[in-house]
Design a protein around this motif. Structure first.
Motif, PDB file in Angstrom:
ATOM      1  N   HIS A   1       0.843  -1.193   0.000  1.00  0.00           N
ATOM      2  CA  HIS A   1       0.000   0.000   0.000  1.00  0.00           C
ATOM      3  C   HIS A   1       0.881   1.246   0.000  1.00  0.00           C
ATOM      4  N   PRO A   2       0.505   2.280  -0.724  1.00  0.00           N
ATOM      5  CA  PRO A   2       1.351   3.485  -0.812  1.00  0.00           C
ATOM      6  C   PRO A   2       1.432   4.236   0.513  1.00  0.00           C
ATOM      7  N   HIS A   3       2.575   4.879   0.721  1.00  0.00           N
ATOM      8  CA  HIS A   3       2.839   5.629   1.949  1.00  0.00           C
ATOM      9  C   HIS A   3       3.142   7.080   1.599  1.00  0.00           C
ATOM     10  N   PRO A   4       2.697   8.034   2.377  1.00  0.00           N
ATOM     11  CA  PRO A   4       1.820   7.903   3.539  1.00  0.00           C
ATOM     12  C   PRO A   4       0.357   8.095   3.127  1.00  0.00           C
ATOM     13  N   THR A   5      -0.461   7.107   3.379  1.00  0.00           N
ATOM     14  CA  THR A   5      -1.884   7.177   3.035  1.00  0.00           C
ATOM     15  C   THR A   5      -2.712   6.542   4.144  1.00  0.00           C
ATOM     16  N   LEU A   6      -3.987   6.904   4.152  1.00  0.00           N
ATOM     17  CA  LEU A   6      -4.914   6.270   5.075  1.00  0.00           C
ATOM     18  C   LEU A   6      -5.103   4.801   4.719  1.00  0.00           C
ATOM     19  N   GLY A   7      -4.927   4.465   3.428  1.00  0.00           N
ATOM     20  CA  GLY A   7      -5.093   3.092   2.960  1.00  0.00           C
ATOM     21  C   GLY A   7      -4.155   2.105   3.622  1.00  0.00           C
ATOM     22  N   GLU A   8      -3.032   2.595   4.127  1.00  0.00           N
ATOM     23  CA  GLU A   8      -2.095   1.709   4.830  1.00  0.00           C
ATOM     24  C   GLU A   8      -2.745   1.042   6.038  1.00  0.00           C
ATOM     25  N   THR A   9      -3.769   1.688   6.597  1.00  0.00           N
ATOM     26  CA  THR A   9      -4.438   1.101   7.765  1.00  0.00           C
ATOM     27  C   THR A   9      -5.080  -0.233   7.421  1.00  0.00           C
ATOM     28  N   MET A  10      -5.489  -0.408   6.158  1.00  0.00           N
ATOM     29  CA  MET A  10      -6.057  -1.696   5.732  1.00  0.00           C
ATOM     30  C   MET A  10      -4.993  -2.789   5.777  1.00  0.00           C
ATOM     31  N   MET A  11      -3.817  -2.483   5.232  1.00  0.00           N
ATOM     32  CA  MET A  11      -2.710  -3.440   5.233  1.00  0.00           C
ATOM     33  C   MET A  11      -2.283  -3.763   6.668  1.00  0.00           C
ATOM     34  N   GLU A  12      -2.162  -2.726   7.487  1.00  0.00           N
ATOM     35  CA  GLU A  12      -1.693  -2.946   8.854  1.00  0.00           C
ATOM     36  C   GLU A  12      -2.749  -3.632   9.726  1.00  0.00           C
ATOM     37  N   ALA A  13      -4.029  -3.382   9.448  1.00  0.00           N
ATOM     38  CA  ALA A  13      -5.077  -4.100  10.179  1.00  0.00           C
ATOM     39  C   ALA A  13      -5.019  -5.589   9.847  1.00  0.00           C
ATOM     40  N   ALA A  14      -4.727  -5.897   8.571  1.00  0.00           N
ATOM     41  CA  ALA A  14      -4.577  -7.304   8.177  1.00  0.00           C
ATOM     42  C   ALA A  14      -3.376  -7.920   8.887  1.00  0.00           C
ATOM     43  N   GLU A  15      -2.278  -7.178   8.948  1.00  0.00           N
ATOM     44  CA  GLU A  15      -1.090  -7.673   9.651  1.00  0.00           C
ATOM     45  C   GLU A  15      -1.374  -7.842  11.145  1.00  0.00           C
ATOM     46  N   ALA A  16      -2.140  -6.911  11.697  1.00  0.00           N
ATOM     47  CA  ALA A  16      -2.503  -7.011  13.115  1.00  0.00           C
ATOM     48  C   ALA A  16      -3.350  -8.251  13.376  1.00  0.00           C
ATOM     49  N   THR A  17      -4.233  -8.569  12.420  1.00  0.00           N
ATOM     50  CA  THR A  17      -5.089  -9.752  12.563  1.00  0.00           C
ATOM     51  C   THR A  17      -4.263 -11.026  12.503  1.00  0.00           C
ATOM     52  N   LEU A  18      -3.126 -10.962  11.805  1.00  0.00           N
ATOM     53  CA  LEU A  18      -2.198 -12.101  11.756  1.00  0.00           C
ATOM     54  C   LEU A  18      -1.219 -12.084  12.935  1.00  0.00           C
ATOM     55  N   GLY A  19      -1.248 -10.970  13.685  1.00  0.00           N
ATOM     56  CA  GLY A  19      -0.432 -10.919  14.901  1.00  0.00           C
ATOM     57  C   GLY A  19       0.895 -10.223  14.775  1.00  0.00           C
ATOM     58  N   HIS A  20       1.138  -9.543  13.624  1.00  0.00           N
ATOM     59  CA  HIS A  20       2.458  -8.924  13.494  1.00  0.00           C
ATOM     60  C   HIS A  20       2.421  -7.562  12.791  1.00  0.00           C
ATOM     61  N   ALA A  21       1.523  -6.683  13.208  1.00  0.00           N
ATOM     62  CA  ALA A  21       1.528  -5.315  12.678  1.00  0.00           C
ATOM     63  C   ALA A  21       2.816  -4.618  13.102  1.00  0.00           C
ATOM     64  N   ILE A  22       3.366  -3.796  12.235  1.00  0.00           N
ATOM     65  CA  ILE A  22       4.634  -3.127  12.523  1.00  0.00           C
ATOM     66  C   ILE A  22       4.457  -1.938  13.470  1.00  0.00           C
ATOM     67  N   HIS A  23       3.402  -1.167  13.250  1.00  0.00           N
ATOM     68  CA  HIS A  23       3.313   0.129  13.926  1.00  0.00           C
ATOM     69  C   HIS A  23       2.460   0.146  15.198  1.00  0.00           C
ATOM     70  N   ILE A  24       2.156  -1.026  15.724  1.00  0.00           N
ATOM     71  CA  ILE A  24       1.572  -1.121  17.066  1.00  0.00           C
ATOM     72  C   ILE A  24       2.272  -2.276  17.792  1.00  0.00           C
ATOM     73  N   ILE A  25       2.236  -2.235  19.117  1.00  0.00           N
ATOM     74  CA  ILE A  25       2.841  -3.313  19.896  1.00  0.00           C
ATOM     75  C   ILE A  25       1.761  -4.333  20.205  1.00  0.00           C
ATOM     76  N   GLN A  26       1.978  -5.578  19.816  1.00  0.00           N
ATOM     77  CA  GLN A  26       0.990  -6.638  20.007  1.00  0.00           C
ATOM     78  C   GLN A  26       1.530  -7.781  20.836  1.00  0.00           C
ATOM     79  N   LYS A  27       0.637  -8.390  21.563  1.00  0.00           N
ATOM     80  CA  LYS A  27       0.983  -9.637  22.228  1.00  0.00           C
ATOM     81  C   LYS A  27       0.948 -10.738  21.171  1.00  0.00           C
ATOM     82  N   PRO A  28       1.841 -11.707  21.256  1.00  0.00           N
ATOM     83  CA  PRO A  28       1.835 -12.817  20.279  1.00  0.00           C
ATOM     84  C   PRO A  28       0.496 -13.546  20.290  1.00  0.00           C
ATOM     85  N   LEU A  29       0.008 -13.895  19.101  1.00  0.00           N
ATOM     86  CA  LEU A  29      -1.247 -14.642  19.012  1.00  0.00           C
ATOM     87  C   LEU A  29      -1.069 -16.028  19.601  1.00  0.00           C
TER      88      LEU A  29
END
Length: 473
Positions: free
Chosen positions: A443-471
């Motif tokens: 997804h192009p940077h910097p755009t609001l659309g990146e939130t879609m990519m990062e939400a998908a990564e967060a759902t898989l447990g490894h978003a870059i720009h937030i701190i997550q507990k391991p799934l």
């Protein structure tokens, strides 16, 4: 007597689209409209409300964000309400005029008047010029819906208004009571509050947008409305109103006790009802259910084989884009194409501040359909550079996927430009995409659309720009 291949009754976002597609396919086509081309949506609904919301959003930014950005405005900002309404009307007029040009450009005959069925092959059209008969091989009923009136609150569109009247105030009302905390009521409440109006929302449920959107999304909007000074009365029922010297007094029952809400204008937004009681549908033998919806099959054909129904009159969801989709579908079915209504999802948008948009299932719907094991995660707009630069960081993108297959089931967005972001989710759900398909798409940077990519990564447990507990495995 005029004869056509296809006659469409109603020129709203379903009807005019059906007429254009029919003409494109070579049919001699007519569309009948009693009020204005483009229907409620283009003239007194979706389009004018978005114009007012856009204007007041800019006003709010100028008043609250510009100084922090270093943009200093000398003196205050004066709102010329008459000019604002005039500009809003010009937006609607441009859109309606565009529909007129398109219909004429494709050779569609436009007939002004009120249509009533005489039989399954003939209708009469009444206008100021008189009554004429129109025959057709096929009819498409696209007569839409109207606001629901409640006892004691008859619309005059001046003081007691539906959304139509609320979009045409020529002065800024000081106090408005809004009956109904659904999407129409909250959209109008948002823009009125930004103009300085004191707004009280009278809501029968225990939460705003209950059963309409994801509860987490509704909570963000509720919090911002409260912060903006909108007063919300929950578990409240409007019982009646009376005219007093300085406006109106609305009697509201809350927990068995009566309270009085003082206001200058009353807005009633408790929903819309289909126009199944109009156009004399019974004369054609068309079946209408107890709620006023016309019964249709997967091709939007009624029980009368040469008559179709689309849009609000053909059932939920009562949304313009669903009507337009059905308009194209029906024209192609008449042309012999192998098509049925088989959309996996119809996106929905609420143009509050911030916006809410949804596609696919909620968590509760997913579980009800047998997806008992889910992956669910959120990515906040506060962690997105573009949102921060816009000073619009409220909200998040929430994704719901099947844990075993990783197939995307639902996306719920509350935040800036949610209405534009949701289309990616619609395409993903229609294609049966997995979470990885979104996460691995650059997804192009910097755009609001990146939130879609990062939400998908967060759902898989490894978003870059937030701190997550391991799934958990």
């Amino acid at each position: 007597m005029q004869n056509f291949d296809v006659v469409v009754i109603g020129a709203g976002p379903g009807g005019y689209v059906a007429a254009i597609r029919s003409a494109q396919l070579g049919f001699k086509t007519a569309v009948i409209e009693r009020e204005f081309l483009g229907g409620v949506c283009l003239n007194v609904g979706c389009i004018p409300s978005k114009a007012m919301i856009t204007a007041t959003h800019l006003l709010h930014k100028a008043q609250h964000n510009f100084k922090e950005m270093g943009l200093n405005i000398k003196g205050g900002i004066d709102v010329d309400m008459k000019q604002l309404v005039k500009w809003k009307q010009s937006v609607s007029d441009k859109m309606s005029g565009g529909v007129n040009q398109l219909l004429k450009g494709y050779g569609v005959t436009i007939i002004k008047g009120d249509a009533e069925f005489k039989s399954s092959k003939e209708i009469s059209v009444k206008s100021s010029a008189g009554t004429e008969s129109v025959q057709a091989k096929y009819f498409v009923v696209a007569t839409g819906s109207r606001p629901i009136e409640i006892p004691g609150f008859k619309f005059d569109e001046k003081d007691i208004c539906s959304s139509t009247g609320a979009l045409a105030f020529d002065t800024i009302p000081k106090r408005v009571a809004v009956i109904g905390g659904g999407y129409i009521g909250l959209e109008i409440s948002s823009y009125l509050r930004k103009l300085g109006t004191e707004v009280t929302v009278i809501e029968a449920q225990s939460a705003l947008l209950a059963g309409v959107v994801d509860p987490d999304c509704a909570q963000i909007v509720t919090r911002k409305l409260t912060k903006a000074g909108v007063n919300v009365l929950y578990g409240a029922k409007a019982k009646g109103q009376k005219k007093v010297k300085d406006g109106y007094e609305v009697t509201v029952e809350i927990n068995g006790k009566d309270e009085v809400v003082k206001c200058d204008k009353i807005l009633v937004t408790v929903g819309r009802r289909p126009n199944g009681d109009q156009a004399n549908l019974k004369a054609a033998g068309i079946q209408v259910d107890e709620r006023g919806f016309v019964k249709v099959d997967a091709q939007r054909r009624t029980n009368v084989s040469n008559i179709f129904a689309i849009g609000d009159i053909a059932g939920q969801p009562m949304l313009a884009h669903k009507a337009s989709h059905e308009g194209v579908l029906v024209a192609e079915v008449i042309a012999g194409h192998n098509r049925v209504y088989d959309a996996k999802t119809v996106p929905a948008v609420v143009f509050t501040d911030p916006e809410i948009a949804a596609a696919g299932m909620t968590e509760a719907e997913a579980k009800a359909k047998g997806h008992t094991d889910l992956l669910i995660s959120k990515f906040p707009f506060a962690a997105n550079g573009r949102a921060v630069s816009m000073m619009e960081t409220d909200g998040f993108v929430k994704m719901i996927a099947d844990k075993k297959t990783h197939v995307l089931l639902g996306v719920h967005i509350v935040g800036p430009e949610a209405s534009n972001l949701i289309s990616e989710a619609v395409l993903a759900i229609e294609m049966g995409a997995r979470i990885e398909d979104l996460a691995l798409s650059i997804h192009p940077h910097p755009t609001l659309g990146e939130t879609m990519m990062e939400a998908a990564e967060a759902t898989l447990g490894h978003a870059i720009h937030i701190i997550q507990k391991p799934l958990k495995a």
